[in-house]
Motif scaffolding. Structure first.
Motif, PDB file in Angstrom:
ATOM      1  N   PHE A 221       5.504  -4.344  12.612  1.00 48.95           N
ATOM      2  CA  PHE A 221       5.569  -4.707  14.227  1.00 48.95           C
ATOM      3  C   PHE A 221       4.492  -4.505  14.809  1.00 48.95           C
ATOM      4  CE2 PHE A 221       6.168  -2.211  17.926  1.00 48.95           C
ATOM      5  CZ  PHE A 221       6.468  -3.284  19.118  1.00 48.95           C
ATOM      6  N   SER A 225       1.921  -6.880  17.164  1.00 47.87           N
ATOM      7  CA  SER A 225       1.441  -6.605  18.466  1.00 47.87           C
ATOM      8  C   SER A 225      -0.097  -6.424  18.713  1.00 47.87           C
ATOM      9  CB  SER A 225       2.375  -5.671  19.075  1.00 47.87           C
ATOM     10  OG  SER A 225       2.019  -5.330  20.513  1.00 47.87           O
ATOM     11  N   GLN A 228      -2.049  -9.633  17.960  1.00 44.94           N
ATOM     12  CA  GLN A 228      -1.862 -10.454  19.226  1.00 44.94           C
ATOM     13  C   GLN A 228      -2.810  -9.936  20.464  1.00 44.94           C
ATOM     14  OE1 GLN A 228       2.328  -9.881  20.133  1.00 44.94           O
ATOM     15  NE2 GLN A 228       2.629 -11.828  20.239  1.00 44.94           N
ATOM     16  N   ARG A 229      -2.748  -8.762  20.814  1.00 45.06           N
ATOM     17  CA  ARG A 229      -3.638  -8.300  21.897  1.00 45.06           C
ATOM     18  C   ARG A 229      -5.106  -8.240  21.350  1.00 45.06           C
ATOM     19  NH1 ARG A 229      -0.298  -4.659  25.209  1.00 45.06           N
ATOM     20  NH2 ARG A 229       1.807  -4.719  24.254  1.00 45.06           N
ATOM     21  N   ASN A 232      -6.013 -11.945  22.089  1.00 45.39           N
ATOM     22  CA  ASN A 232      -6.505 -12.320  23.375  1.00 45.39           C
ATOM     23  C   ASN A 232      -7.728 -11.646  23.899  1.00 45.39           C
ATOM     24  OD1 ASN A 232      -4.042 -13.128  23.635  1.00 45.39           O
ATOM     25  ND2 ASN A 232      -2.965 -11.594  24.576  1.00 45.39           N
TER      26      ASN A 232
ATOM     27  N   ILE B  29      11.706  -1.925  24.345  1.00 41.95           N
ATOM     28  CA  ILE B  29      10.580  -1.760  24.076  1.00 41.95           C
ATOM     29  C   ILE B  29       9.743  -2.492  23.015  1.00 41.95           C
ATOM     30  CG2 ILE B  29       8.915   0.070  23.305  1.00 41.95           C
ATOM     31  CD1 ILE B  29      10.395   2.395  24.729  1.00 41.95           C
ATOM     32  N   LEU B  30      10.363  -2.710  21.919  1.00 40.89           N
ATOM     33  CA  LEU B  30       9.747  -3.524  20.893  1.00 40.89           C
ATOM     34  C   LEU B  30       9.659  -4.995  21.650  1.00 40.89           C
ATOM     35  CD1 LEU B  30      11.661  -2.634  17.424  1.00 40.89           C
ATOM     36  CD2 LEU B  30       9.495  -1.634  18.326  1.00 40.89           C
ATOM     37  N   ALA B  32       9.293  -6.299  24.248  1.00 39.22           N
ATOM     38  CA  ALA B  32       8.219  -6.448  25.297  1.00 39.22           C
ATOM     39  C   ALA B  32       6.932  -6.340  24.635  1.00 39.22           C
ATOM     40  CB  ALA B  32       8.595  -4.969  26.304  1.00 39.22           C
ATOM     41  N   ASN B  33       6.840  -5.438  23.758  1.00 38.51           N
ATOM     42  CA  ASN B  33       5.750  -5.277  23.077  1.00 38.51           C
ATOM     43  C   ASN B  33       5.085  -6.805  22.446  1.00 38.51           C
ATOM     44  OD1 ASN B  33       3.582  -2.992  23.067  1.00 38.51           O
ATOM     45  ND2 ASN B  33       5.322  -1.860  22.420  1.00 38.51           N
ATOM     46  N   LEU B  34       5.909  -7.549  22.267  1.00 42.51           N
ATOM     47  CA  LEU B  34       5.616  -8.780  21.837  1.00 42.51           C
ATOM     48  C   LEU B  34       5.318  -9.880  22.669  1.00 42.51           C
ATOM     49  CD1 LEU B  34       7.861  -9.006  18.640  1.00 42.51           C
ATOM     50  CD2 LEU B  34       5.542  -8.300  18.844  1.00 42.51           C
ATOM     51  N   VAL B  36       4.703  -9.516  26.308  1.00 48.63           N
ATOM     52  CA  VAL B  36       3.504  -9.235  27.034  1.00 48.63           C
ATOM     53  C   VAL B  36       2.452  -9.775  26.605  1.00 48.63           C
ATOM     54  CG1 VAL B  36       2.204  -7.471  28.086  1.00 48.63           C
ATOM     55  CG2 VAL B  36       4.599  -7.291  28.400  1.00 48.63           C
ATOM     56  N   PRO B  37       1.954  -9.669  25.277  1.00 47.53           N
ATOM     57  CA  PRO B  37       0.653 -10.162  24.707  1.00 47.53           C
ATOM     58  C   PRO B  37       0.763 -11.613  24.617  1.00 47.53           C
ATOM     59  CG  PRO B  37       1.816  -8.813  23.031  1.00 47.53           C
ATOM     60  CD  PRO B  37       2.430  -8.520  24.344  1.00 47.53           C
TER      61      PRO B  37
END
Lengths: 251, 59
Positions: A221, A225, A228-229, A232, B29-30, B32-34, B36-37
């Motif tokens: 995970f 994430s 992804q960031r 961007n 939380i998990l 949201a972390n996917l 948001v980006p």
């Protein structure tokens, strides 16, 4: 004479934002699939099938979120510090972007570890919070993440922001062994580590196997994430280049 | 299976509130972390495409 290359080839490829963008685009769906399968499977296993603890009963099931998020909060910090060092030494822009991208994820993992710890502490210790070495050093980790995020958003110039946050990340690295050994150096309510590399876990396999699945799921995970960031960030900083222009036109 | 019935599963031996609060927060939380980006990416691409069109229009 050609400049001598000290590191393996992939290290120099990593320095290319375009190469990073393309490779992460290929890796992302696989890590996403792995994360979904491992986290859902692990959570079902943890909630339904793992046996209850003989002392703590079912509140023990919080461990399956608490331990992976705490491990990840520390791993993400170490990654951030390594990226900071690479950015300072080799002036590698992708490393700066990794540092910036890892901070909010790490901060949210620190929040999850602290919150699940507090929720677990209430039925187990009778208190939401104690000013104990492990809890305090974990809270400091959270503030270090906030510091890195604040520096990145407060400093306009990208390379100055990267240098400042890299220095903070590296200085804060001293907190990581403090978190790890806090349960051994000080008297604490917190129980010692569940997993050690050198020993077999003290709990039966039906308890630690789902925990291992959750830890690996959390790492997948995190990779998703982070990528992804990072992607961007790459598009934003490379927005004036030809390849991003092409990419935008194709979309 | 550690539970005999669904209500037993929900009550978690009296610790239901703690367990479900933790897992609920974990999911939030998990996810949201996917998300948001993902939203940031949509916004970024849209904005940059608009900028490109504007610049090409000027030329």
């Amino acid at each position: 004479m050609a400049e001598k290359k000290w590191m393996p080839r992939w290290f120099y490829q990593l320095a290319s934002p375009r190469w990073c963008y393309e490779i992460t685009g290929k890796l992302l769906p696989w890590f996403f699939a792995a994360a979904v399968v491992l986290l859902i499977g692990g959570a079902v296993w943890a909630l339904l099938f793992a046996p209850a603890d003989y002392q703590q009963g079912n509140s023990f099931r919080i461990i399956y979120l608490h331990v992976p998020s705490a491990i990840l909060a520390q791993s993400a910090y170490m990654l951030m510090a390594v990226a900071g060092a690479v950015g300072l030494i080799w002036k590698m822009k992708v490393a700066d972007m990794v540092l910036k991208s890892a901070a909010p994820i790490g901060a949210s993992m620190a929040v999850l570890a602290l919150a699940t710890g507090a929720i677990w502490g209430k039925p187990t210790w009778g208190s939401w919070w104690v000013w104990d070495a492990r809890l305090t050093s974990m809270l400091i980790l959270f503030f270090l993440y906030l510091g890195v995020m604040a520096l990145n958003s407060a400093i306009e110039n990208e390379s100055t922001a990267a240098q400042a946050s890299a220095v903070l990340a590296l200085v804060g690295l001293v907190n990581i062994p403090i978190i790890k050994y806090s349960v051994e150096w000080w008297n604490t309510l917190h129980q010692p580590a569940t997993f050690k590399l050198t020993e077999k876990p003290a709990m039966p396999a039906e308890m630690w196997l789902p925990l291992l699945v959750m830890v690996i799921g959390f790492y997948c995970f995190f990779a998703v994430s982070l990528m992804q960031r990072l992607r961007n960030e790459i598009i934003w900083r490379e927005r004036r280049t030809g390849w991003v222009r092409e990419l935008l036109n194709k979309q | 299976m550690s539970f005999d019935s669904f209500s037993e599963f929900l009550s978690m031996g009296g610790h239901g509130l703690y367990v479900w609060l933790s897992y609920g927060l974990g999911v939030v939380i998990l996810v949201a972390n996917l998300i948001v980006p993902k939203l940031a990416r949509d916004h970024l691409l849209k904005e940059q495409k608009r900028r490109l069109r504007r610049e090409e229009g000027v030329r």
